[in-house]
Design an enzyme around this catalytic site. Structure first.
Site, PDB file in Angstrom:
ATOM      1  N   SER A 152     -26.818 105.036-145.335  1.00  0.00           N
ATOM      2  CA  SER A 152     -25.581 105.398-146.023  1.00  0.00           C
ATOM      3  C   SER A 152     -24.752 106.316-145.146  1.00  0.00           C
ATOM      4  O   SER A 152     -25.295 107.094-144.338  1.00  0.00           O
ATOM      5  CB  SER A 152     -25.937 106.118-147.321  1.00  0.00           C
ATOM      6  OG  SER A 152     -24.848 106.873-147.781  1.00  0.00           O
ATOM      7  N   TYR A 165     -30.181 112.704-151.160  1.00  0.00           N
ATOM      8  CA  TYR A 165     -29.859 111.313-150.836  1.00  0.00           C
ATOM      9  C   TYR A 165     -29.571 111.149-149.335  1.00  0.00           C
ATOM     10  O   TYR A 165     -30.066 110.212-148.687  1.00  0.00           O
ATOM     11  CB  TYR A 165     -28.645 110.911-151.672  1.00  0.00           C
ATOM     12  CG  TYR A 165     -28.161 109.504-151.496  1.00  0.00           C
ATOM     13  CD1 TYR A 165     -28.850 108.427-152.054  1.00  0.00           C
ATOM     14  CD2 TYR A 165     -26.981 109.245-150.792  1.00  0.00           C
ATOM     15  CE1 TYR A 165     -28.377 107.129-151.899  1.00  0.00           C
ATOM     16  CE2 TYR A 165     -26.505 107.954-150.638  1.00  0.00           C
ATOM     17  CZ  TYR A 165     -27.206 106.902-151.194  1.00  0.00           C
ATOM     18  OH  TYR A 165     -26.730 105.629-151.041  1.00  0.00           O
ATOM     19  N   LYS A 169     -31.656 108.917-146.795  1.00  0.00           N
ATOM     20  CA  LYS A 169     -30.994 107.757-146.185  1.00  0.00           C
ATOM     21  C   LYS A 169     -31.067 107.804-144.651  1.00  0.00           C
ATOM     22  O   LYS A 169     -31.255 106.775-144.006  1.00  0.00           O
ATOM     23  CB  LYS A 169     -29.534 107.680-146.651  1.00  0.00           C
ATOM     24  CG  LYS A 169     -29.373 107.120-148.055  1.00  0.00           C
ATOM     25  CD  LYS A 169     -30.152 105.836-148.215  1.00  0.00           C
ATOM     26  CE  LYS A 169     -29.558 104.850-149.143  1.00  0.00           C
ATOM     27  NZ  LYS A 169     -30.457 103.678-149.344  1.00  0.00           N
TER      28      LYS A 169
HETATM   29  N1  LIG Z   1     -22.580 101.329-153.190  1.00  0.00           N
HETATM   30  C1  LIG Z   1     -22.390 102.029-152.094  1.00  0.00           C
HETATM   31  O1  LIG Z   1     -21.255 102.375-151.709  1.00  0.00           O
HETATM   32  C2  LIG Z   1     -23.536 102.429-151.247  1.00  0.00           C
HETATM   33  C3  LIG Z   1     -23.285 103.237-150.135  1.00  0.00           C
HETATM   34  C4  LIG Z   1     -24.349 103.567-149.299  1.00  0.00           C
HETATM   35  C5  LIG Z   1     -25.597 103.095-149.585  1.00  0.00           C
HETATM   36  N2  LIG Z   1     -25.821 102.339-150.706  1.00  0.00           N
HETATM   37  C6  LIG Z   1     -27.170 101.895-150.937  1.00  0.00           C
HETATM   38  O2  LIG Z   1     -27.161 100.518-151.231  1.00  0.00           O
HETATM   39  C7  LIG Z   1     -28.296 100.192-152.040  1.00  0.00           C
HETATM   40  C8  LIG Z   1     -27.833  99.429-153.256  1.00  0.00           C
HETATM   41  O3  LIG Z   1     -27.059 100.280-154.070  1.00  0.00           O
HETATM   42  P1  LIG Z   1     -25.972  99.759-155.129  1.00  0.00           P
HETATM   43  O4  LIG Z   1     -24.701 100.437-154.766  1.00  0.00           O
HETATM   44  O5  LIG Z   1     -26.000  98.278-155.221  1.00  0.00           O
HETATM   45  O6  LIG Z   1     -26.477 100.468-156.485  1.00  0.00           O
HETATM   46  P2  LIG Z   1     -27.294  99.872-157.728  1.00  0.00           P
HETATM   47  O7  LIG Z   1     -27.697 101.047-158.553  1.00  0.00           O
HETATM   48  O8  LIG Z   1     -26.485  98.801-158.386  1.00  0.00           O
HETATM   49  O9  LIG Z   1     -28.546  99.169-157.047  1.00  0.00           O
HETATM   50  C9  LIG Z   1     -29.761  99.801-156.806  1.00  0.00           C
HETATM   51  C10 LIG Z   1     -30.848  98.937-157.380  1.00  0.00           C
HETATM   52  O10 LIG Z   1     -32.108  99.488-157.018  1.00  0.00           O
HETATM   53  C11 LIG Z   1     -32.976  99.395-158.143  1.00  0.00           C
HETATM   54  N3  LIG Z   1     -34.023 100.405-158.027  1.00  0.00           N
HETATM   55  C12 LIG Z   1     -33.898 101.743-158.163  1.00  0.00           C
HETATM   56  N4  LIG Z   1     -35.080 102.350-158.019  1.00  0.00           N
HETATM   57  C13 LIG Z   1     -35.983 101.363-157.768  1.00  0.00           C
HETATM   58  C14 LIG Z   1     -37.371 101.361-157.513  1.00  0.00           C
HETATM   59  N5  LIG Z   1     -38.071 102.512-157.501  1.00  0.00           N
HETATM   60  N6  LIG Z   1     -37.982 100.188-157.281  1.00  0.00           N
HETATM   61  C15 LIG Z   1     -37.287  99.023-157.301  1.00  0.00           C
HETATM   62  N7  LIG Z   1     -35.962  98.962-157.561  1.00  0.00           N
HETATM   63  C16 LIG Z   1     -35.325 100.120-157.786  1.00  0.00           C
HETATM   64  C17 LIG Z   1     -32.065  99.637-159.329  1.00  0.00           C
HETATM   65  O11 LIG Z   1     -32.648  99.152-160.537  1.00  0.00           O
HETATM   66  C18 LIG Z   1     -30.793  98.901-158.919  1.00  0.00           C
HETATM   67  O12 LIG Z   1     -30.775  97.552-159.369  1.00  0.00           O
HETATM   68  C19 LIG Z   1     -28.964 101.535-152.357  1.00  0.00           C
HETATM   69  O13 LIG Z   1     -30.016 101.779-151.457  1.00  0.00           O
HETATM   70  C20 LIG Z   1     -27.857 102.533-152.120  1.00  0.00           C
HETATM   71  O14 LIG Z   1     -28.366 103.828-151.828  1.00  0.00           O
HETATM   72  C21 LIG Z   1     -24.825 101.991-151.530  1.00  0.00           C
END
Ligand SMILES: NC(=O)c1ccc[n+]([C@@H]2O[C@H](COP(=O)([O-])OP(=O)(O)OC[C@H]3O[C@@H](n4cnc5c(N)ncnc54)[C@H](O)[C@@H]3O)[C@@H](O)[C@H]2O)c1
Length: 302
Positions: A152, A165, A169
């Site tokens: 991230s 976080y 990350k």
């Molecule tokens: N959306 C963004 O801008 C952004 C930016 C940087 C990083 N990320 C990273 O991208 C990834 C996806 O995030 P997103 O934005 O789609 O959010 P999201 O909350 O929609 O997706 C995260 C998913 O992970 C699942 N999850 C959480 N804990 C878990 C566990 N212990 N075991 C299995 N599954 C689990 C959740 O149920 C959820 O479906 C994450 O790692 C997040 O940190 C997202």
């Protein structure tokens, strides 16, 4: 060149919603058989249900693809090992792991409990390590593997309220660096993706107008490039709103001061030269720092 995944087996964690769901759908649409993992909890990691993963499996199957659901928490190593076995039992191999599962527990560091710190590290770092460990022997014996970490911009550059976080990350980038080195002789490429997307995770964190531009679909091409046979290794790709960048951890040329009582003052005085980025390198391994430093000391000795 078409990015084809025919014959490949992929595990995508946290694929019941958000980016993970889109990663799973895209891999399946391009021919991969996909194990869809998701704990099915809330954005802070509380609760859980296998229905989130199952719904994505249903979507993939409805589109003619092959998929299996798995409701394991990535924090539970034995459940993660069973998940890898589930993919191997069904399809005989594991070619791709996308470590995407994640949660948020945002607070300023002053107000953050250590419990919230530990849980976030547990899901992002230990979760990724568990999944890598579970697929590693399969990838080693196949002499083929593609692992995509999800890092991230918070980990790379920091953001207010996300000390837990961000630490978790960037730890995934650290994991990538060494796994890429160790995986090289087994055909295992390890990369990291730094997405920016409007999902439930970023709801309320950015202005609505910004979120409107950040369609999660725009991140998927970067994942496909990093998961494909033609993927680079040890690369951190950033993706959002149709833009793509790369992030690097670099080492400046620095200076040589040697040892002695005046070094602290000399270093303070010449810090700008140490920080000067002219001639900086992206080291091929951690050994580069020591090599550079010992080289300077030897050169000074003549
Ligand atoms: N959306 C963004 O801008 C952004 C930016 C940087 C990083 N990320 C990273 O991208 C990834 C996806 O995030 P997103 O934005 O789609 O959010 P999201 O909350 O929609 O997706 C995260 C998913 O992970 C699942 N999850 C959480 N804990 C878990 C566990 N212990 N075991 C299995 N599954 C689990 C959740 O149920 C959820 O479906 C994450 O790692 C997040 O940190 C997202």
């Amino acid at each position: 060149m078409a990015l084809d995944f025919e014959g490949r087996v992929a595990i995508v964690t946290g694929a019941g919603g958000g980016l993970g769901r889109l990663h799973a759908l895209a891999l399946a649409a391009r021919g991969a058989r996909v194990l869809v993992n998701d704990l099915g909890g809330a954005v802070d990691g509380s609760g859980g249900s296998a229905s989130a993963a199952q719904a994505v499996v249903d979507e993939i199957r409805a589109a003619g693809g092959q998929a299996l659901a798995n409701g394991a928490s990535v924090t539970d190593f034995s459940a993660v090992q069973a998940m890898a076995q589930q993919a191997v039992d069904a399809w005989g191999r594991i070619d791709i792991l996308v470590n995407n599962a994640g949660i948020l527990r945002d607070k300023s560091f002053a107000k953050m409990s250590m419990e919230d710190f530990r849980l976030v590290v547990d899901v992002h770092l230990m979760g990724a390590a568990h999944c890598c460990k579970a697929v590693w022997p399969h990838m080693q014996s196949q002499n083929y593997g593609r692992i995509v970490m999800t890092t991230s911009s918070t980990g790379l550059y920091g953001n207010f309220g996300q000390a837990n976080y961000g630490a978790a990350k960037l730890a995934q980038v650290g994991l990538m660096q060494t796994l890429a080195i160790e995986g090289a002789k087994h055909g295992i490429h390890v990369n990291a993706l730094a997405p920016t997307a409007a999902t439930r995770m970023t709801q309320g964190l950015m202005p609505e107008a910004v979120l409107a531009a950040l369609s999660p679909e725009a991140v998927v091409p970067a994942m496909l490039v990093l998961a494909h046979e033609s993927a680079p290794t040890r690369t951190t790709l950033c993706a959002g709103a149709g833009g793509f960048e790369a992030a690097f951890i670099t080492l400046t040329e620095g200076i040589y001061l040697g040892q002695g009582g005046q070094v602290p003052e000399q270093l303070a005085q010449r810090l700008a030269e140490v920080l000067d980025r002219h001639g900086e390198q992206v080291p091929a391994s951690g050994a580069a720092q020591g090599t550079l430093e010992v080289g300077k000391a030897m050169a000074a000795r003549g």
